[in-house]
Design a protein around this motif. Structure first.
Motif: not given
Length: 271
Positions: A185, A24-25, A168, A171
């Motif tokens: 991403c 997750r961000l 992030q 990804c």
């Protein structure tokens, strides 16, 4: 070419389970969180919008070429004003620099269509009016990797997170074809030009910059320019003096994004 991009992304999503495993961000609000990423900064463009850029030399910032064009007129911003806010976080930056010269990839053409030709040449180099020499703001190295299936990460600003960058960390590269990198991403308006990284021997190295995003069956993917030959060609253009000089003057007061009501939609292409 729009069909080529769509079919390529569609095939990646059908065959890859990487999206479900993405990190997750994480908003980089504190100095400790942002320590390794201070060379990523916000590019404020004419006080109206912003993109993301990354320092790759004391005086050079790498970003997306389409950030250098007015989204309404399609014209190069020319004598406009661009400021690089290195490590911008909650109202303060580690360094403030005006952009003195801009060079976009010689084969990049700004238009509204999404094509492989547009994405693979969507690179620009911005020369600062003064170099940044600060031990806490170290330029990133670049590399022509990665391969399909490799893990990458992205650090970016966006319209709903303009005051601090977000990371992030995990990804994936879904495909690489004809100079276009398709990744899982997460990106949004303002993320244009954001650096996509691999970690090599514990060091973050830039492999791509965000050019556009796409959505297939509700899944978001990002499209980026694979570095290597395009970046080498861009650097050659700068050395040859084929750059646009900007109009900013040292010490000039600037209106930054958010200082007053303006179109903060940033320069970002929605497919």
């Amino acid at each position: 070419m729009r069909r080529w991009i769509t079919m390529l992304v569609f095939g990646c999503i059908l065959t890859s389970g990487a999206l479900a495993q993405d990190g997750r961000l994480k908003r980089l609000d504190t100095g400790d969180d942002a320590k390794a990423w201070e060379a990523v900064g916000r590019l404020d463009i004419n006080g109206k919008g912003f993109c993301t850029g990354a320092l790759i030399a004391p005086k050079l910032v790498l970003t997306a070429a389409h950030c250098m064009f007015d989204s309404d007129t399609g014209e190069h911003i020319g004598k406009g004003h661009i400021e690089f806010l290195a490590g911008w976080r909650n109202g303060r930056a580690g360094a403030y620099r005006n952009i003195s010269r801009v060079v976009v990839h010689p084969e990049y053409i700004y238009d509204e269509s999404l094509s492989s030709e547009r994405v693979r040449n969507d690179l620009a180099l911005l020369e600062l009016d003064q170099p940044i020499r600060n031990n806490s703001i170290r330029p990133f190295k670049t590399t022509s990797r990665p391969r399909t299936g490799d893990r990458v990460g992205v650090v970016s600003y966006a319209l709903d997170r303009a005051e601090a960058p977000s990371l992030q960390e995990v990804c994936s590269v879904l495909a690489r074809q004809d100079g276009v990198l398709v990744t899982s991403c997460a990106v949004d308006f303002g993320s244009s030009g954001a650096p996509i990284f691999v970690i090599e021997n514990g060091e973050a190295q830039i492999v791509s910059v965000v050019s556009a995003k796409a959505e297939v069956r509700g899944e978001q993917v990002s499209l980026g320019t694979a570095l290597g030959q395009p970046l080498a060609e861009l650097q050659a253009e700068l050395v040859a003096g084929r750059a646009v000089y900007m109009g900013a003057k040292r010490g000039e007061r600037r209106i930054r994004v958010g200082d007053e009501k303006s179109d903060t939609g940033a320069k970002f292409v929605r497919p």
